[in-house]
Design a protein around this motif. Structure first.
Motif, PDB file in Angstrom:
ATOM      1  N   THR A  11       0.818  -1.222   0.000  1.00 30.61           N
ATOM      2  CA  THR A  11       0.000   0.000   0.000  1.00 30.61           C
ATOM      3  C   THR A  11       0.848   1.267   0.000  1.00 30.61           C
ATOM      4  O   THR A  11       0.388   2.311  -0.445  1.00 30.61           O
ATOM      5  CB  THR A  11      -0.942   0.039   1.215  1.00 30.61           C
ATOM      6  OG1 THR A  11      -0.160  -0.071   2.410  1.00 30.61           O
ATOM      7  CG2 THR A  11      -1.964  -1.086   1.141  1.00 30.61           C
ATOM      8  N   ASN A  12       2.074   1.166   0.499  1.00 23.82           N
ATOM      9  CA  ASN A  12       2.914   2.351   0.573  1.00 23.82           C
ATOM     10  C   ASN A  12       4.377   1.938   0.654  1.00 23.82           C
ATOM     11  O   ASN A  12       4.713   0.966   1.326  1.00 23.82           O
ATOM     12  CB  ASN A  12       2.536   3.190   1.800  1.00 23.82           C
ATOM     13  CG  ASN A  12       3.121   4.574   1.753  1.00 23.82           C
ATOM     14  OD1 ASN A  12       3.301   5.139   0.677  1.00 23.82           O
ATOM     15  ND2 ASN A  12       3.428   5.128   2.913  1.00 23.82           N
ATOM     16  N   ALA A  13       5.233   2.685  -0.037  1.00 26.93           N
ATOM     17  CA  ALA A  13       6.678   2.483   0.028  1.00 26.93           C
ATOM     18  C   ALA A  13       7.311   3.860   0.129  1.00 26.93           C
ATOM     19  O   ALA A  13       7.121   4.698  -0.747  1.00 26.93           O
ATOM     20  CB  ALA A  13       7.168   1.746  -1.204  1.00 26.93           C
ATOM     21  N   THR A  14       8.029   4.103   1.213  1.00 27.20           N
ATOM     22  CA  THR A  14       8.665   5.409   1.402  1.00 27.20           C
ATOM     23  C   THR A  14      10.121   5.224   1.789  1.00 27.20           C
ATOM     24  O   THR A  14      10.481   4.268   2.478  1.00 27.20           O
ATOM     25  CB  THR A  14       7.953   6.226   2.506  1.00 27.20           C
ATOM     26  OG1 THR A  14       7.914   5.442   3.709  1.00 27.20           O
ATOM     27  CG2 THR A  14       6.549   6.603   2.105  1.00 27.20           C
ATOM     28  N   LYS A  55       4.381   2.882  -8.020  1.00 26.58           N
ATOM     29  CA  LYS A  55       3.093   3.419  -7.598  1.00 26.58           C
ATOM     30  C   LYS A  55       2.364   2.377  -6.772  1.00 26.58           C
ATOM     31  O   LYS A  55       2.329   1.203  -7.127  1.00 26.58           O
ATOM     32  CB  LYS A  55       2.249   3.800  -8.817  1.00 26.58           C
ATOM     33  CG  LYS A  55       2.820   4.977  -9.579  1.00 26.58           C
ATOM     34  CD  LYS A  55       1.928   5.362 -10.735  1.00 26.58           C
ATOM     35  CE  LYS A  55       2.563   6.523 -11.490  1.00 26.58           C
ATOM     36  NZ  LYS A  55       1.804   6.872 -12.681  1.00 26.58           N
ATOM     37  N   CYS A  56       1.809   2.826  -5.681  1.00 25.54           N
ATOM     38  CA  CYS A  56       1.039   1.938  -4.825  1.00 25.54           C
ATOM     39  C   CYS A  56      -0.427   2.306  -4.946  1.00 25.54           C
ATOM     40  O   CYS A  56      -0.747   3.460  -5.196  1.00 25.54           O
ATOM     41  CB  CYS A  56       1.505   2.078  -3.377  1.00 25.54           C
ATOM     42  SG  CYS A  56       3.187   1.458  -3.122  1.00 25.54           S
ATOM     43  N   PRO A  57      -1.324   1.351  -4.795  1.00 31.34           N
ATOM     44  CA  PRO A  57      -1.096  -0.022  -4.358  1.00 31.34           C
ATOM     45  C   PRO A  57      -0.468  -0.873  -5.457  1.00 31.34           C
ATOM     46  O   PRO A  57      -0.691  -0.646  -6.639  1.00 31.34           O
ATOM     47  CB  PRO A  57      -2.493  -0.523  -4.014  1.00 31.34           C
ATOM     48  CG  PRO A  57      -3.418   0.312  -4.826  1.00 31.34           C
ATOM     49  CD  PRO A  57      -2.748   1.645  -4.994  1.00 31.34           C
ATOM     50  N   ARG A  88      10.597   2.005   4.077  1.00 26.48           N
ATOM     51  CA  ARG A  88       9.456   1.452   4.818  1.00 26.48           C
ATOM     52  C   ARG A  88       8.431   0.940   3.817  1.00 26.48           C
ATOM     53  O   ARG A  88       8.031   1.656   2.888  1.00 26.48           O
ATOM     54  CB  ARG A  88       8.821   2.512   5.710  1.00 26.48           C
ATOM     55  CG  ARG A  88       7.645   1.975   6.495  1.00 26.48           C
ATOM     56  CD  ARG A  88       6.997   3.059   7.342  1.00 26.48           C
ATOM     57  NE  ARG A  88       5.737   2.583   7.876  1.00 26.48           N
ATOM     58  CZ  ARG A  88       5.585   2.078   9.080  1.00 26.48           C
ATOM     59  NH1 ARG A  88       6.608   1.986   9.899  1.00 26.48           N
ATOM     60  NH2 ARG A  88       4.389   1.657   9.485  1.00 26.48           N
ATOM     61  N   ASP A  90       4.627  -0.815   3.587  1.00 21.77           N
ATOM     62  CA  ASP A  90       3.380  -1.099   4.304  1.00 21.77           C
ATOM     63  C   ASP A  90       2.469  -1.940   3.417  1.00 21.77           C
ATOM     64  O   ASP A  90       2.388  -1.701   2.203  1.00 21.77           O
ATOM     65  CB  ASP A  90       2.652   0.210   4.658  1.00 21.77           C
ATOM     66  CG  ASP A  90       3.475   1.085   5.587  1.00 21.77           C
ATOM     67  OD1 ASP A  90       4.026   0.556   6.569  1.00 21.77           O
ATOM     68  OD2 ASP A  90       3.568   2.301   5.313  1.00 21.77           O
ATOM     69  N   THR A  92      -1.499  -4.172   3.027  1.00 22.64           N
ATOM     70  CA  THR A  92      -2.917  -4.060   3.405  1.00 22.64           C
ATOM     71  C   THR A  92      -3.262  -4.835   4.663  1.00 22.64           C
ATOM     72  O   THR A  92      -4.179  -4.463   5.371  1.00 22.64           O
ATOM     73  CB  THR A  92      -3.842  -4.543   2.269  1.00 22.64           C
ATOM     74  OG1 THR A  92      -3.412  -5.823   1.836  1.00 22.64           O
ATOM     75  CG2 THR A  92      -3.886  -3.557   1.140  1.00 22.64           C
ATOM     76  N   SER A  96       4.101  -4.238   8.276  1.00 21.19           N
ATOM     77  CA  SER A  96       5.076  -3.265   7.776  1.00 21.19           C
ATOM     78  C   SER A  96       6.467  -3.860   7.899  1.00 21.19           C
ATOM     79  O   SER A  96       6.726  -4.685   8.773  1.00 21.19           O
ATOM     80  CB  SER A  96       5.028  -1.963   8.582  1.00 21.19           C
ATOM     81  OG  SER A  96       3.816  -1.308   8.377  1.00 21.19           O
TER      82      SER A  96
END
Length: 189
Positions: A11-14, A55-57, A88, A90, A92, A96
């Motif tokens: 859902t997220n990659a930072t 790009k997430c998801p 990081r 994350d 669904t 994490s």
């Protein structure tokens, strides 16, 4: 990335800003990209090729590896030393993961003007624009050509054709760039 025990969705990659010794923030820039595959029918296999922005998801299928690519740009003024960041990820299901990322900057810089002259064909604009769903002659097409050209010269590769007409005032910015080592002068018989 590899999903085990069932499909997952990222859902997220930072990526945190790179920091040097003592936590000093650096001007190092980094981008996360997704490794895409192109099917090669002659070889009957998919081959990693394109690197669009991540790009997430992002769906991850169980048992299949989905590589992500970290591209790092270190400004010439960056002091030599060790830098660190944290990636990081994350998912669904609430899971994490954090991954330490370390970078060592050496005490030298690449010359602005490449020592090896290069030239690469970039005359297939019709095909490139078609793949992006953009029509020739539009402002979007002109911007896409600039983006591709910039991508090449940032990597010290000179495309045959400028992203604009040789006599356009815009051409000066490309012709004056020390990273551009060659280009084709169009002519008519």
């Amino acid at each position: 990335l590899r999903a085990e025990g069932g499909d997952r969705i990222l859902t997220n990659a930072t990526l945190e800003t790179f920091a040097g010794v003592g936590g000093a923030v650096s001007s190092i820039r980094a981008k996360l990209m997704k490794v895409e595959y192109v099917y090669l029918p002659d070889l009957n296999r998919a081959w990693p090729d394109a690197l669009p922005p991540l790009k997430c998801p992002l769906a991850l299928r169980e048992g299949l590896t989905q590589p992500i690519w970290l591209s790092v740009d270190v400004p010439a003024s960056t002091p030599a030393g060790n830098y660190q960041s944290t990636l990081r990820l994350d998912f669904t299901d609430g899971m994490s993961r954090t991954i330490p990322v370390r970078l060592r900057v050496r005490g030298f810089k690449l010359p602005e003007r490449p020592s090896m002259r290069t030239a690469i064909g970039n005359e297939a604009w019709e095909f490139v624009l078609q793949q992006h769903g953009i029509k020739e002659g539009t402002p979007e097409a002109a911007q896409l050509k600039r983006n591709y050209y910039r991508f090449f010269i940032e990597r010290r590769i000179s495309p045959y054709l400028l992203p604009c007409d040789l006599f356009d005032p815009e051409a000066a910015q490309w012709l004056d760039d020390p990273r551009v080592t060659s280009f084709v002068i169009p002519y008519s018989e």
